[in-house]
Structure formats: C-alpha cells, structure tokens
Design a protein around this motif. Structure first.
Motif, short mmCIF file in Angstrom:
data_model
loop_
_atom_site.label_atom_id
_atom_site.label_comp_id
_atom_site.label_asym_id
_atom_site.label_seq_id
_atom_site.Cartn_x
_atom_site.Cartn_y
_atom_site.Cartn_z
N LYS A 149 0.84 -1.20 0.00
CA LYS A 149 0.00 0.00 0.00
C LYS A 149 0.88 1.25 0.00
O LYS A 149 1.92 1.29 0.66
CB LYS A 149 -0.95 0.00 1.20
CG LYS A 149 -0.30 -0.15 2.57
CD LYS A 149 -1.38 -0.26 3.64
CE LYS A 149 -0.79 -0.52 5.02
NZ LYS A 149 -1.84 -0.67 6.05
N ALA A 150 0.47 2.22 -0.78
CA ALA A 150 1.22 3.47 -0.89
C ALA A 150 0.71 4.46 0.14
O ALA A 150 -0.49 4.76 0.20
CB ALA A 150 1.07 4.04 -2.30
N LEU A 151 1.64 4.97 0.95
CA LEU A 151 1.28 5.95 1.98
C LEU A 151 1.42 7.37 1.46
O LEU A 151 0.68 8.27 1.89
CB LEU A 151 2.16 5.77 3.22
CG LEU A 151 2.22 4.36 3.82
CD1 LEU A 151 3.04 4.38 5.10
CD2 LEU A 151 0.84 3.80 4.08
N ALA A 152 2.36 7.57 0.54
CA ALA A 152 2.58 8.92 0.01
C ALA A 152 3.48 8.86 -1.20
O ALA A 152 4.26 7.91 -1.39
CB ALA A 152 3.20 9.82 1.08
N ILE A 153 3.37 9.89 -2.03
CA ILE A 153 4.28 10.09 -3.16
C ILE A 153 5.05 11.39 -2.89
O ILE A 153 4.47 12.37 -2.43
CB ILE A 153 3.51 10.15 -4.50
CG1 ILE A 153 4.46 10.18 -5.69
CG2 ILE A 153 2.56 11.32 -4.56
CD1 ILE A 153 4.90 8.81 -6.12
N PRO A 212 -1.87 10.34 -2.18
CA PRO A 212 -1.60 11.73 -1.81
C PRO A 212 -0.10 12.01 -1.71
O PRO A 212 0.69 11.11 -1.46
CB PRO A 212 -2.26 11.86 -0.43
CG PRO A 212 -2.24 10.48 0.13
CD PRO A 212 -2.42 9.56 -1.05
N THR A 213 0.27 13.26 -1.91
CA THR A 213 1.66 13.64 -1.76
C THR A 213 2.01 13.76 -0.28
O THR A 213 1.12 13.91 0.58
CB THR A 213 1.95 14.99 -2.44
OG1 THR A 213 1.25 16.03 -1.73
CG2 THR A 213 1.50 14.98 -3.90
N ALA A 214 3.30 13.74 0.02
CA ALA A 214 3.75 13.98 1.39
C ALA A 214 3.39 15.40 1.81
O ALA A 214 3.03 15.65 2.97
CB ALA A 214 5.25 13.74 1.50
#
Length: 325
Positions: A222-226, A239-241
């Motif tokens: 799972k992606a937490l942030a880009i 979402p972005t950091a």
C-alpha cells in the motif's frame, strides 16, 4: 630558455593536431561494433530505462546496445566501470543522482570524480519516490506511520535500495522531520526492496514509484505517500507527502555518461538521437507509462545538475550526521 619553452609548446600543439584527424575519423566511423551500456544497479527501473533507450539507439546506428548490470556500493561500482572504460564510445554508463552526487559525501573513498572522470552525454529524466508499506502495517498514511514509529521506537523498518541512494537520504530526512526512530535497512537494489516489503521482511519501502505501481494496484503493498509537489497520473489516488504536512519532495534523476575524453562527435551523436526519441510521441508515452518524467537537452545540463546537487546534499548530509562508510 624562452626559445626552448616555445619549441616545447609548438611540439605539443603539433602532436595534438597530428592526433586530431585520427580521433575525428574514429568518431565518424562510430559505432562499428556493439556498444555496452553499464547500469550500476540490479534489474529494476534503471535497467528498464536503459533498455528503452537502447532500442532506438540500436535502430539508428545499426549495432546492438547491450545492457551490462554491475550493481554494488550504491552505484559506485558500475559508475566506476564507465569512468575507467576506454574513451572510444563503446562503453557508456546510465548512472543516477546517488553515485553522481551524494555518494561523494557518504563513502570515504570514491573510485572516480563525477565532474573530472566522466563526460556527460544527456540527462534522461527523473523518477519520483513512493513511500510504501506491507498491507499488515497498521498505517495507511504518514500521520499514522509517524504515530506507529513513536509507539515502537527503533522497531519500524524502512527499506531502501542501498546506502547513499536518494531513498536512504529521504528516510533520514523523514526521521529528522517527524522526530521518529525508524531502522534503515539497506538492500541490494529496487527489486530487492520490493520483494522484502511484499514479504513483510521490512515494514516500509522507500523507493522509486515505477517498480511499485502493479503491486499497489494488486493490493500487495500500500502506498502511503508520493514525494512530489503534485499528484501524478500514474498513481493519482496516492496523496503527496506535502498534502500530509511533510515537506519532502524526492526522487532520482539519471543521465547517460561516458569516460573522460569521450570525443564530442560521439557525444553529439548519442545526444541527438536520445533527444529525438525523448521528444517523440512514442518516447514520451513510453516513459510516462513507466513513471519517468523526461528531460533531455544539452550535455552541459548534466554538469549543471551535478554541481547543483553536490551543493544541495552536502549540508543535508552534514545536518543529518551521516558518516562516510
């Protein structure tokens, strides 16, 4: 004394002029055999990028452009192989921001100087970084990851493709900004990092986005942030950091380089063909699909970028207290 010095200078100029036609002829005939593109990392996005570039080069010049993976030491081993190759254009290297810039401050002994021992050919592009986690990690965003790390100091692991990579520096910067104590786990390349986080051997992975898209879509990670200023089409729901209150923008750029002394006509041949491909609809579409934001331009852009990043990363590394290996 003056006459002797004058004769010596004239002799040196004469030697250069005598050798010039031969070098020009070699450059004009290049390539008349296969060309090797060294990739200083294991198979992954860098390897894929090299293969994408190799195809139009092979078609244009009628000779194979062969990918030669030489990973190790944060990209230093493969980049050194490119720097130490003969300056005849038959060995070039697709290197990245780590071995070309910040590794200078992270390794006690560097086998090359990126400004002195390498000839820039062309800036290929840049790839943003993703912060991903194993599905079982009890965090779905950066706020929850920070809370988890505070609750379990020194226990939450953060995998990266290797010491000195931009991923590693971003982990250290995140730890500093969030006042967390996460354990950095340096691995051997992007695919090793992906394999470890999918298996749950590390809790989080900090790496370049292209290798993770399919696994994110499949729910295997799972992606937490880009780490970009704006969301990107490749993972538009991530979402972005910056959106999450963490001022981190990070990624990796990469460029084709040759050894010092690579004849300018050879540099120009490669530069022109790669620029043509990068600016074509097919080239831009191909790179967009794998998450690469293309750059291109003159060789001098690479030199400017190296100098800028050397100036950028030194105070960051000093502030983080990272010691050379």
């Amino acid at each position: 004394m003056r006459r002797t010095a004058l004769f010596a200078m004239l002799a040196a100029i004469g030697a250069l002029l005598v050798g010039l036609p031969g070098r020009m002829a070699v450059a004009q005939e290049w390539p008349d055999k296969p060309v090797h593109i060294v990739v200083p990392f294991p198979p992954g996005i860098m390897d894929l990028t090299a293969r994408v570039i190799a195809q139009p080069l092979s078609e244009k010049f009628g000779k194979p452009f062969i990918i030669d993976n030489r990973p190790g030491a944060g990209g230093n081993i493969g980049t050194a192989a490119g720097a130490k190759a003969a300056s005849d254009g038959y060995t070039i290297v697709l290197s990245s921001s780590g071995p070309l810039t910040n590794n200078r401050y992270l390794y006690q002994s560097m086998p090359y100087d990126s400004l002195r021992d390498l000839t820039p050919i062309i800036m290929i592009g840049e790839i943003p970084l993703v912060i991903a986690a194993h599905p079982n990690v009890k965090a779905n965003n950066l706020k929850e990851l920070i809370a988890l790390a505070h609750a379990r100091p020194g226990q939450i692991t953060a995998g990266s493709p290797g010491t000195g990579t931009n991923s590693h520096l971003t982990i250290e910067l995140f730890k500093k900004m969030s006042k967390t104590d996460m354990l950095h786990v340096p691995l051997k390349g992007a695919m090793a990092t992906l394999t470890y986080v999918m298996a749950g051997n590390v809790d989080t992975a900090w790496a370049l986005i292209p290798d993770y898209v399919k696994q994110i879509e499949a729910g295997k990670v799972k992606a937490l942030a880009i780490a970009t200023r704006k969301r990107i089409p490749l993972v538009s729901n991530v979402p972005t950091a910056l959106e999450q209150g963490i001022d981190i923008v990070s990624g990796a750029w990469f460029a084709l380089m040759g050894p010092a002394g690579l004849p300018r006509p050879i540099v120009d041949k490669i530069n022109q063909e790669v620029n043509r491909y990068l600016s074509s609809a097919a080239g831009r579409d191909r790179f967009t699909k794998i998450g690469v934001q293309v750059e291109g331009g003159a060789p001098e852009i690479v030199t400017e970028k190296i100098k800028a990043d050397l100036a950028l990363w030194k105070p960051v590394i000093d502030k983080l207290g990272l010691k050379p290996r």
